[in-house]
Design an enzyme around this catalytic site. Structure first.
Site, PDB file in Angstrom:
ATOM      1  N   LYS A 188      35.556  27.542  37.275  1.00 26.91           N
ATOM      2  CA  LYS A 188      37.029  27.583  37.324  1.00 26.91           C
ATOM      3  C   LYS A 188      37.503  27.382  38.760  1.00 26.91           C
ATOM      4  O   LYS A 188      37.177  28.178  39.646  1.00 26.91           O
ATOM      5  CB  LYS A 188      37.522  28.921  36.781  1.00 26.91           C
ATOM      6  CG  LYS A 188      39.029  29.142  36.896  1.00 26.91           C
ATOM      7  CD  LYS A 188      39.388  30.565  36.483  1.00 26.91           C
ATOM      8  CE  LYS A 188      40.827  30.910  36.833  1.00 26.91           C
ATOM      9  NZ  LYS A 188      41.129  32.333  36.581  1.00 26.91           N
ATOM     10  N   ASP A 241      46.936  30.994  41.923  1.00 28.08           N
ATOM     11  CA  ASP A 241      47.531  31.292  40.615  1.00 28.08           C
ATOM     12  C   ASP A 241      48.761  32.158  40.802  1.00 28.08           C
ATOM     13  O   ASP A 241      48.663  33.360  41.041  1.00 28.08           O
ATOM     14  CB  ASP A 241      46.501  32.001  39.731  1.00 28.08           C
ATOM     15  CG  ASP A 241      47.079  32.356  38.365  1.00 28.08           C
ATOM     16  OD1 ASP A 241      48.094  31.746  37.970  1.00 28.08           O
ATOM     17  OD2 ASP A 241      46.503  33.231  37.693  1.00 28.08           O
ATOM     18  N   LYS A 298      53.397  36.306  38.372  1.00 25.53           N
ATOM     19  CA  LYS A 298      52.752  37.565  38.759  1.00 25.53           C
ATOM     20  C   LYS A 298      53.652  38.328  39.732  1.00 25.53           C
ATOM     21  O   LYS A 298      54.369  37.718  40.530  1.00 25.53           O
ATOM     22  CB  LYS A 298      51.430  37.287  39.482  1.00 25.53           C
ATOM     23  CG  LYS A 298      50.313  36.710  38.651  1.00 25.53           C
ATOM     24  CD  LYS A 298      49.107  36.460  39.552  1.00 25.53           C
ATOM     25  CE  LYS A 298      47.937  35.812  38.805  1.00 25.53           C
ATOM     26  NZ  LYS A 298      47.286  36.760  37.892  1.00 25.53           N
ATOM     27  N   ASP A 313      40.985  32.808  43.160  1.00 24.09           N
ATOM     28  CA  ASP A 313      40.925  32.447  41.748  1.00 24.09           C
ATOM     29  C   ASP A 313      40.102  31.180  41.525  1.00 24.09           C
ATOM     30  O   ASP A 313      39.926  30.759  40.390  1.00 24.09           O
ATOM     31  CB  ASP A 313      42.331  32.290  41.166  1.00 24.09           C
ATOM     32  CG  ASP A 313      42.394  32.677  39.693  1.00 24.09           C
ATOM     33  OD1 ASP A 313      41.537  33.468  39.256  1.00 24.09           O
ATOM     34  OD2 ASP A 313      43.285  32.189  38.976  1.00 24.09           O
ATOM     35  N   ASP A 362      49.931  32.837  32.529  1.00 24.31           N
ATOM     36  CA  ASP A 362      49.006  33.445  33.489  1.00 24.31           C
ATOM     37  C   ASP A 362      47.584  33.505  32.941  1.00 24.31           C
ATOM     38  O   ASP A 362      46.674  33.955  33.625  1.00 24.31           O
ATOM     39  CB  ASP A 362      49.496  34.850  33.861  1.00 24.31           C
ATOM     40  CG  ASP A 362      48.822  35.387  35.113  1.00 24.31           C
ATOM     41  OD1 ASP A 362      48.283  34.568  35.897  1.00 24.31           O
ATOM     42  OD2 ASP A 362      48.819  36.615  35.313  1.00 24.31           O
ATOM     43  N   GLU A 364      45.765  30.883  32.381  1.00 22.11           N
ATOM     44  CA  GLU A 364      45.573  29.442  32.545  1.00 22.11           C
ATOM     45  C   GLU A 364      44.124  29.046  32.754  1.00 22.11           C
ATOM     46  O   GLU A 364      43.731  27.914  32.471  1.00 22.11           O
ATOM     47  CB  GLU A 364      46.419  28.949  33.725  1.00 22.11           C
ATOM     48  CG  GLU A 364      45.795  29.087  35.101  1.00 22.11           C
ATOM     49  CD  GLU A 364      45.501  30.531  35.512  1.00 22.11           C
ATOM     50  OE1 GLU A 364      44.545  30.728  36.283  1.00 22.11           O
ATOM     51  OE2 GLU A 364      46.203  31.450  35.075  1.00 22.11           O
ATOM     52  N   ARG A 416      41.351  29.813  31.234  1.00 20.40           N
ATOM     53  CA  ARG A 416      40.622  29.417  30.024  1.00 20.40           C
ATOM     54  C   ARG A 416      41.086  28.059  29.511  1.00 20.40           C
ATOM     55  O   ARG A 416      40.331  27.364  28.832  1.00 20.40           O
ATOM     56  CB  ARG A 416      40.759  30.503  28.961  1.00 20.40           C
ATOM     57  CG  ARG A 416      42.141  30.697  28.399  1.00 20.40           C
ATOM     58  CD  ARG A 416      42.312  32.067  27.763  1.00 20.40           C
ATOM     59  NE  ARG A 416      42.327  33.116  28.771  1.00 20.40           N
ATOM     60  CZ  ARG A 416      42.405  34.407  28.493  1.00 20.40           C
ATOM     61  NH1 ARG A 416      42.459  34.809  27.226  1.00 20.40           N
ATOM     62  NH2 ARG A 416      42.402  35.304  29.462  1.00 20.40           N
TER      63      ARG A 416
END
Length: 460
Positions: free
Chosen positions: A228, A233, A240, A251, A310, A312, A314
């Site tokens: 990933k 993010d 967030k 992230d 949030d 995202e 996956r």
């Protein structure tokens, strides 16, 4: 940064590693002068304690490193590193006190004390250098340390300087170093290449989303690593709060970890065919951001209802995993800083992983213990499959209710791997406070365990 052993030298200072319960026994074989010096300086063998013992000319005759008690060492990943970071500048060789089976781990921990992140401010790690102990694979340990340094550097770099393009450049640099190929699909070309969810997540940012692919090796079993690469993010339209956004430069830790693992594999010239896939995006907010309630169609054809922008990671992983699976490799491994639920379950130190194959899970567990890279198996619990089926679409990216968040994320990802053996790691990739051999900040989690298990996983 080069984390290497010192060249063997007659001038290397002998280092005696002293268990707290064994100090008296060690002193019995020493001169009264040494005993007096040790007592005068209050050395007890406590973990991390150090002491130089001068010779008649004033130069160090030897050094002592406190090793604590077994119960103290059980609480530290690299016990000897506590002393290594406290020793004054010099070159040392372990003369006694470390069991042969612990030498590789302690040598690795020593090398890692030399790491410091100095891109924006001049910093340095520990100054004490170590001659490789006899009987260890020095070159292999150096490979592990240098791969860990790569992971930490990538994760520690702020998002302003580690966006999708910079992550691509890091992969290209690694590919050039080891003669691998590296290609990238970016921007609207993702739609032409049928990678629609990577595009959807990243299209709102002013830095184009992309899929980075690296290939290395001509023969052997096929291993595909998927990491990933969400370089920052915001949470998207489900924004967030500031407290949750503070660490979002990390992230892309999954991408950093698979690049570190790829570096190990290539540097050690393992007999396999390696493919690395990194969906690299920034999850931002703008007029064309994907929205809660949107339904996305994935590369695999499965539709996904977006119930939280949030969640995202996956989504981008799903397209990359579908692409990976089309090549029918022998094994697909994904690594991602995916869910806060994983941290609630096992904390920051353990890397939870998911595997359908019990033998694969056992191999990973054995390797993790051997490589001092702790992991913990979590279940692909099939009764929870209904939680990711919203009714309006094939899949839900963020099931309501708040329960089993790491498991449902893993089940979501597994829907996109149907032809290959699959293992998923839900990592944290961050060290919250400095520990021996582990600087505060970016951290590798899982690569050493995977590397150690590959001979069993792929029959190498």
């Amino acid at each position: 940064m080069t984390l290497t052993f010192a060249a063997p030298s007659d001038g290397a200072i002998p280092l005696h590693v002293i268990d707290r319960t064994g100090l008296d026994a060690w002193l019995e074989s020493q001169s009264p002068e040494i005993g007096s010096w040790v007592q005068a300086n209050g050395f007890t063998g406590a973990l991390g304690q150090t002491l130089l013992i001068p010779g008649r000319d004033g130069a160090p005759e030897c050094a002592l490193a406190g090793y604590g008690k077994a119960s103290d060492r059980a609480r530290k990943r690299f016990p000897l590193a506590a002393a290594a970071q406290a020793l004054p500048k010099g070159t040392y060789r372990i003369a006694s006190g470390v069991a042969q089976e612990a030498l590789e781990v302690e040598a690795l921990g020593w090398l890692l004390t030399g790491y410091a992140y100095g891109r924006y401010k001049s910093q340095s790690g520990a100054k004490a250098q170590l001659v490789a102990p006899e009987g260890v694979e020095a070159a292999r340990i150096e490979v592990l340390a240098q791969a860990e340094a790569l992971i930490r550097d990538l994760v520690n770099t702020p998002a302003a300087d580690m966006g999708p393009g910079e992550l691509q450049a890091a992969a290209e640099d690694l590919a050039r170093e080891f003669g691998a190929s590296c290609e990238t699909i970016a921007g609207d070309d993702l739609l032409e290449a049928n990678l629609p969810m990577i595009h959807a997540v990243g299209r709102a940012a002013d830095r184009a989303p992309r899929l980075i692919e690296m290939n290395w090796g001509q023969s052997g079993p096929k291993l595909t690593l998927v990491g990933k690469g969400v370089c920052f993010d915001t949470g998207g339209l489900d924004l967030k709060p500031a407290v949750a956004m503070g660490l979002m430069k990390k992230d892309m830790g999954g991408a950093a970890n698979v690049l570190g693992l790829a570096r190990m594999i290539m540097a050690l010239n393992l007999p396999l065919k390696l493919r690395v896939l990194i969906p690299a995006v920034e999850n931002s907010v703008s007029g064309n951001a994907f929205r809660p309630g949107d339904i996305l169609t994935s590369r695999k054809g499965l539709t996904v209802e977006v119930n939280n922008t949030d969640a995202e990671g996956r989504l981008v992983l799903a397209d990359a995993l579908a692409l990976a699976d089309e090549g029918a490799p022998d094994l697909v491994i994904s690594m991602a800083t995916l869910t806060g639920a994983a941290r609630v379950a096992v904390g920051a130190d353990l890397a939870p992983f998911y595997a359908d194959d019990d033998e694969a899970a056992l191999a990973l567990g054995r390797a993790a213990a051997r490589m001092v890279d702790p992991i913990w198996r979590m279940p692909f619990h099939e009764p929870y499959e209904a939680m990711i089926e919203p009714g309006i679409a094939d899949l839900d990216n963020a099931p309501s209710g708040g329960f089993a968040g790491s498991i449902t994320a893993a089940l979501f990802l597994r829907r996109f791997v149907t032809q290959s053996a699959y293992v998923h790691f839900d990592i944290y990739s961050w060290q919250r406070a400095k520990e021996p051999g582990r600087s505060k900040g970016g951290l590798g989690q899982g690569p050493r365990a995977i590397l150690g298990a590959l001979p069993e996983l792929l029959k190498l």
